[in-house]
Structure formats: C-alpha cells, structure tokens
Design a protein around this motif. Structure first.
Motif, PDB file in Angstrom:
ATOM      1  N   PHE A 120       0.952 -12.928  -5.724  1.00 49.19           N
ATOM      2  CA  PHE A 120      -0.163 -12.565  -4.845  1.00 49.19           C
ATOM      3  C   PHE A 120       0.015 -11.131  -4.361  1.00 49.19           C
ATOM      4  O   PHE A 120       1.143 -10.663  -4.180  1.00 49.19           O
ATOM      5  CB  PHE A 120      -0.231 -13.530  -3.651  1.00 49.19           C
ATOM      6  CG  PHE A 120      -0.551 -14.935  -4.067  1.00 49.19           C
ATOM      7  CD1 PHE A 120      -1.863 -15.377  -4.159  1.00 49.19           C
ATOM      8  CD2 PHE A 120       0.469 -15.818  -4.404  1.00 49.19           C
ATOM      9  CE1 PHE A 120      -2.157 -16.664  -4.572  1.00 49.19           C
ATOM     10  CE2 PHE A 120       0.191 -17.113  -4.819  1.00 49.19           C
ATOM     11  CZ  PHE A 120      -1.136 -17.537  -4.906  1.00 49.19           C
ATOM     12  N   CYS A 121      -1.131 -10.473  -4.190  1.00 47.83           N
ATOM     13  CA  CYS A 121      -1.099  -9.084  -3.739  1.00 47.83           C
ATOM     14  C   CYS A 121      -0.454  -8.997  -2.362  1.00 47.83           C
ATOM     15  O   CYS A 121      -0.854  -9.716  -1.434  1.00 47.83           O
ATOM     16  CB  CYS A 121      -2.526  -8.542  -3.703  1.00 47.83           C
ATOM     17  SG  CYS A 121      -2.617  -6.882  -3.021  1.00 47.83           S
ATOM     18  N   GLY A 122       0.527  -8.127  -2.206  1.00 48.99           N
ATOM     19  CA  GLY A 122       1.214  -7.976  -0.934  1.00 48.99           C
ATOM     20  C   GLY A 122       0.366  -7.263   0.105  1.00 48.99           C
ATOM     21  O   GLY A 122       0.703  -7.243   1.289  1.00 48.99           O
ATOM     22  N   ARG A 123      -0.749  -6.664  -0.340  1.00 45.45           N
ATOM     23  CA  ARG A 123      -1.595  -5.917   0.596  1.00 45.45           C
ATOM     24  C   ARG A 123      -2.743  -6.775   1.121  1.00 45.45           C
ATOM     25  O   ARG A 123      -3.023  -6.783   2.300  1.00 45.45           O
ATOM     26  CB  ARG A 123      -2.121  -4.669  -0.111  1.00 45.45           C
ATOM     27  CG  ARG A 123      -2.837  -3.707   0.789  1.00 45.45           C
ATOM     28  CD  ARG A 123      -3.171  -2.431   0.053  1.00 45.45           C
ATOM     29  NE  ARG A 123      -2.012  -1.560  -0.122  1.00 45.45           N
ATOM     30  CZ  ARG A 123      -2.008  -0.459  -0.856  1.00 45.45           C
ATOM     31  NH1 ARG A 123      -3.109  -0.108  -1.527  1.00 45.45           N
ATOM     32  NH2 ARG A 123      -0.932   0.272  -0.952  1.00 45.45           N
ATOM     33  N   CYS A 124      -3.437  -7.536   0.202  1.00 42.38           N
ATOM     34  CA  CYS A 124      -4.617  -8.290   0.657  1.00 42.38           C
ATOM     35  C   CYS A 124      -4.503  -9.794   0.393  1.00 42.38           C
ATOM     36  O   CYS A 124      -5.366 -10.557   0.813  1.00 42.38           O
ATOM     37  CB  CYS A 124      -5.888  -7.733   0.016  1.00 42.38           C
ATOM     38  SG  CYS A 124      -6.100  -8.213  -1.713  1.00 42.38           S
ATOM     39  N   GLY A 125      -3.473 -10.243  -0.314  1.00 33.24           N
ATOM     40  CA  GLY A 125      -3.260 -11.672  -0.507  1.00 33.24           C
ATOM     41  C   GLY A 125      -3.989 -12.288  -1.687  1.00 33.24           C
ATOM     42  O   GLY A 125      -3.845 -13.482  -1.951  1.00 33.24           O
ATOM     43  N   LEU A 158      -1.362  -6.307 -11.004  1.00 30.58           N
ATOM     44  CA  LEU A 158      -2.546  -5.599 -10.510  1.00 30.58           C
ATOM     45  C   LEU A 158      -3.420  -6.558  -9.709  1.00 30.58           C
ATOM     46  O   LEU A 158      -3.747  -7.661 -10.165  1.00 30.58           O
ATOM     47  CB  LEU A 158      -3.338  -5.041 -11.706  1.00 30.58           C
ATOM     48  CG  LEU A 158      -4.652  -4.336 -11.388  1.00 30.58           C
ATOM     49  CD1 LEU A 158      -4.408  -3.058 -10.574  1.00 30.58           C
ATOM     50  CD2 LEU A 158      -5.386  -3.996 -12.687  1.00 30.58           C
ATOM     51  N   CYS A 159      -3.828  -6.115  -8.527  1.00 30.90           N
ATOM     52  CA  CYS A 159      -4.729  -6.913  -7.686  1.00 30.90           C
ATOM     53  C   CYS A 159      -6.165  -6.734  -8.193  1.00 30.90           C
ATOM     54  O   CYS A 159      -6.635  -5.599  -8.338  1.00 30.90           O
ATOM     55  CB  CYS A 159      -4.608  -6.446  -6.239  1.00 30.90           C
ATOM     56  SG  CYS A 159      -5.783  -7.272  -5.155  1.00 30.90           S
ATOM     57  N   PRO A 160      -6.880  -7.862  -8.455  1.00 30.71           N
ATOM     58  CA  PRO A 160      -8.235  -7.744  -8.994  1.00 30.71           C
ATOM     59  C   PRO A 160      -9.296  -7.486  -7.917  1.00 30.71           C
ATOM     60  O   PRO A 160     -10.453  -7.233  -8.257  1.00 30.71           O
ATOM     61  CB  PRO A 160      -8.462  -9.119  -9.641  1.00 30.71           C
ATOM     62  CG  PRO A 160      -7.644 -10.054  -8.809  1.00 30.71           C
ATOM     63  CD  PRO A 160      -6.444  -9.266  -8.327  1.00 30.71           C
ATOM     64  N   ASN A 201     -11.811  -3.911  -3.770  1.00 30.35           N
ATOM     65  CA  ASN A 201     -11.574  -3.071  -2.583  1.00 30.35           C
ATOM     66  C   ASN A 201     -10.089  -2.765  -2.386  1.00 30.35           C
ATOM     67  O   ASN A 201      -9.721  -2.093  -1.419  1.00 30.35           O
ATOM     68  CB  ASN A 201     -12.107  -3.766  -1.327  1.00 30.35           C
ATOM     69  CG  ASN A 201     -13.607  -3.955  -1.394  1.00 30.35           C
ATOM     70  OD1 ASN A 201     -14.341  -3.075  -1.848  1.00 30.35           O
ATOM     71  ND2 ASN A 201     -14.076  -5.134  -0.991  1.00 30.35           N
ATOM     72  N   CYS A 202      -9.279  -3.296  -3.259  1.00 28.32           N
ATOM     73  CA  CYS A 202      -7.826  -3.134  -3.079  1.00 28.32           C
ATOM     74  C   CYS A 202      -7.189  -2.483  -4.311  1.00 28.32           C
ATOM     75  O   CYS A 202      -6.677  -1.367  -4.226  1.00 28.32           O
ATOM     76  CB  CYS A 202      -7.207  -4.510  -2.808  1.00 28.32           C
ATOM     77  SG  CYS A 202      -5.423  -4.467  -2.595  1.00 28.32           S
ATOM     78  N   LYS A 203      -7.192  -3.200  -5.444  1.00 28.03           N
ATOM     79  CA  LYS A 203      -6.635  -2.688  -6.719  1.00 28.03           C
ATOM     80  C   LYS A 203      -5.166  -2.262  -6.581  1.00 28.03           C
ATOM     81  O   LYS A 203      -4.695  -1.352  -7.264  1.00 28.03           O
ATOM     82  CB  LYS A 203      -7.470  -1.522  -7.248  1.00 28.03           C
ATOM     83  CG  LYS A 203      -8.890  -1.914  -7.595  1.00 28.03           C
ATOM     84  CD  LYS A 203      -9.649  -0.725  -8.148  1.00 28.03           C
ATOM     85  CE  LYS A 203     -11.071  -1.091  -8.507  1.00 28.03           C
ATOM     86  NZ  LYS A 203     -11.887   0.068  -8.899  1.00 28.03           N
ATOM     87  N   HIS A 204      -4.469  -2.905  -5.657  1.00 23.40           N
ATOM     88  CA  HIS A 204      -3.069  -2.540  -5.422  1.00 23.40           C
ATOM     89  C   HIS A 204      -2.209  -2.873  -6.649  1.00 23.40           C
ATOM     90  O   HIS A 204      -2.327  -3.956  -7.226  1.00 23.40           O
ATOM     91  CB  HIS A 204      -2.556  -3.313  -4.202  1.00 23.40           C
ATOM     92  CG  HIS A 204      -1.144  -3.030  -3.843  1.00 23.40           C
ATOM     93  ND1 HIS A 204      -0.667  -1.756  -3.622  1.00 23.40           N
ATOM     94  CD2 HIS A 204      -0.079  -3.868  -3.652  1.00 23.40           C
ATOM     95  CE1 HIS A 204       0.617  -1.825  -3.318  1.00 23.40           C
ATOM     96  NE2 HIS A 204       1.000  -3.089  -3.343  1.00 23.40           N
ATOM     97  N   MET A 205      -1.378  -1.937  -7.022  1.00 24.23           N
ATOM     98  CA  MET A 205      -0.453  -2.162  -8.137  1.00 24.23           C
ATOM     99  C   MET A 205       0.953  -2.380  -7.568  1.00 24.23           C
ATOM    100  O   MET A 205       1.422  -1.627  -6.720  1.00 24.23           O
ATOM    101  CB  MET A 205      -0.453  -0.961  -9.078  1.00 24.23           C
ATOM    102  CG  MET A 205      -1.806  -0.741  -9.767  1.00 24.23           C
ATOM    103  SD  MET A 205      -1.900   0.871 -10.570  1.00 24.23           S
ATOM    104  CE  MET A 205      -1.048   0.514 -12.096  1.00 24.23           C
TER     105      MET A 205
HETATM  106 ZN    ZN Z   1      -4.952  -6.665  -3.108  1.00 21.55          ZN
END
Ligand code: ZN
Length: 303
Positions: free
Chosen positions: A131-136, A149-151, A154-158
C-alpha cells in the motif's frame, strides 16, 4: 570473503524500465528463482539452488516477476510463489525443496547464494509494501520489480526498495602489557556458548561512527575513542546492510545491559583460538557462523 555480496549479475538498471526490453528477457534462455515464504528452491537434500526455465514457469503470473539481472546472456528473474495453489506448486518443484538459504549458508556457491538472497530480499520488500505509504491506496509493481507505483492520480507516489543500515563492530582494547583483547557479547536466545560482535541499527540523525559508539555503550557500558570502517555486507534477512567497524575502547570496564545482552566479555586471540565452531554440540565458547560479517571481522583481527 563476505557472503551474500558476490552478485554476478548485470542489473541493467536503465534497460529494465522498458517493458518491451523486459519481455524480451523472458525467453527460453531465462532462469527463474522461486521464493516461497522466504525460502529458496534447492535441489533435494543438497545446498545447490534449483533454477526453473521459462517453459516451466510461463503459465504463472509473470507480470509479478522481479528482474534480477543477466549473466552470460541469460536473464534471471525472481518469482514469489507463496500464494500459488499447492497442487500447481508441487508439480513445478518436483525434485526440489524450499529451504532457508541461511540453513545452508556457507555451503551454497556464493554467486548463486547472492542471487538467492537478493531474490528473497526483494520479494520480502514487495510483500511488506503493498500500500502507498503516502495515501494508503493499494499500489503495484513497477520497473521490473524495483519500484512500486501508487495508481491514485492525485498521488502517483513511487516507493523504492529500502535497505536498513546496521553497524556491527569488533571493539578492541590493549592492556598495559600490550595484550590486545576483543569484546564479544551474547544474547540469551542464541545457541549455548556463542559469542558475537556487538551490533545495532543506525538511528535517524546519527552518523555511523555515532551509532557504533552509542550501541557499544548501551549494550556493554564501554566507551570508545575511535571507530574505523572495515567492510560492509548485504544482509537481506530481511532488509539490512551490515556496516562493519573496528572500534577502540577507552577503558575495558564492562557493564552489561541485560535488556540487550545476556553477557559480554573480553577475549585474547589465544582464547579465541580455543573456541568451538558454530553448531558444535560440545559445551564451551563458540564462534559465530562463517557467513556472517561478525566472523569476518573476528578473523580479520585474529590472523
Ligand atoms: Zn498514493
């Protein structure tokens, strides 16, 4: 030689980001490392890794394969088969068995052992970063398994594989007669008689030298005056790099913190020469395992 640090593969760090290039590596020539619950696939009852070929794995979910690199024109991939249907798994691994690489340790050919330990470390990282550590949001594998990669648009955190730094140190002290001793400690949970170098994780906001000094003081109550870097060891059990040091004690007085260690003592080279090997069923002081940087530091000092 430091074990688990002999990776013979070209990682192709740039090329592997190209999906078309990556698919071309999944050929009949490719070699596949299966990982099941942190265990690697070995030939039955021998310390020899069992690689599968593309024909054997092509019906599995290869989009979850991790590209490890190439050697002699062959691509190497790791695949987590922990959740695979047991009947499918059994038919795949005929003639093999899943074993913890550390149960064989020094007996495994070390270039191949480094491939297996890298596979184990990367599979563990994917399992623990779903799970994305920034937005979950649930994320997915990216860049041949070297990124998630976060899908969420609004986030796209890698997220990239992480390695936790840990310092490990042989603390030395020379007495007034010029006799040098090293400081070794043991935890109550270790096999009877085993003494090892002190070690611990680096805290945020401290240098490696500060981490060495803090850990030695916390565990054994010994103040040090210097720390000299010696070598490092990849230690993906599950996700560390061990940073090895020789440290010099100001004073040999020991005060063991029983929360950290069961015991700590000073040993001369001559005393170390009487130690039994790790795994011995005799009673007495024992050395650490041959595949550890602890043993590497001890051997480097006593020779
Ligand atoms: Zn994310």
């Amino acid at each position: 030689m430091l074990f688990y640090t002999q990776l013979p593969l070209n990682r192709h760090s740039q090329e592997r980001k190209d999906n078309n290039w990556l698919l071309r590596q999944q050929t009949n020539n490719s070699k596949w490392v299966l990982v099941h619950n942190h265990h690697s696939l070995f030939k039955a009852n021998t310390p020899e890794l069992l690689f599968l070929d593309y024909q054997q794995v092509k019906s599995l979910p290869l989009w979850e394969a991790i590209y490890l690199g190439s050697m002699n024109g062959q691509g190497y991939f790791a695949l987590d088969v922990t959740d695979l249907d047991p009947s499918i798994l059994d038919s795949l691994v005929l003639g093999g068995e899943f074993k913890d690489i550390r149960s064989y340790g020094p007996l495994v050919e070390q270039q191949l052992g480094s491939i297996a330990s890298l596979s184990r470390g990367l599979v563990h990282w994917h399992k623990t970063h779903r799970f994305c550590g920034r937005c979950g949001t649930k994320n997915s594998m990216f860049e041949a398994g070297h990124c998630r990669l976060c899908p969420n648009p609004n986030c796209k955190h890698m997220t990239f594989p992480r390695t936790d730094p840990a310092v490990i140190m042989l603390v030395l002290h020379e007495d007034k007669q010029g006799v040098e001793r090293c400081l070794l400690g043991r935890q109550a949970s270790w096999p009877e008689g085993v003494y090892s170098t002190l070690a611990g994780f680096v805290d945020p906001g401290e240098s490696l030298e500060q981490a060495v000094a803090r850990e030695v003081e916390e565990e054994a109550g010994v103040m040090i005056k210097s720390a000299e870097y010696v070598a490092s060891q990849s230690w993906p059990f599950p996700s560390s790099i061990m940073l090895g040091f020789f440290a010099r004690a100001v004073d040999p007085t020991i005060f063991v913190d029983k929360h950290e260690l069961d015991d700590a003592r000073w040993f001369t080279r001559e005393e170390l020469n009487t130690f039994l090997e790790w795994g011995s069923d005799q009673t007495g002081y024992k050395l650490t395992r041959h595949d550890s940087i602890s043993r590497f530091l001890i051997e480097k000092w006593r020779k």
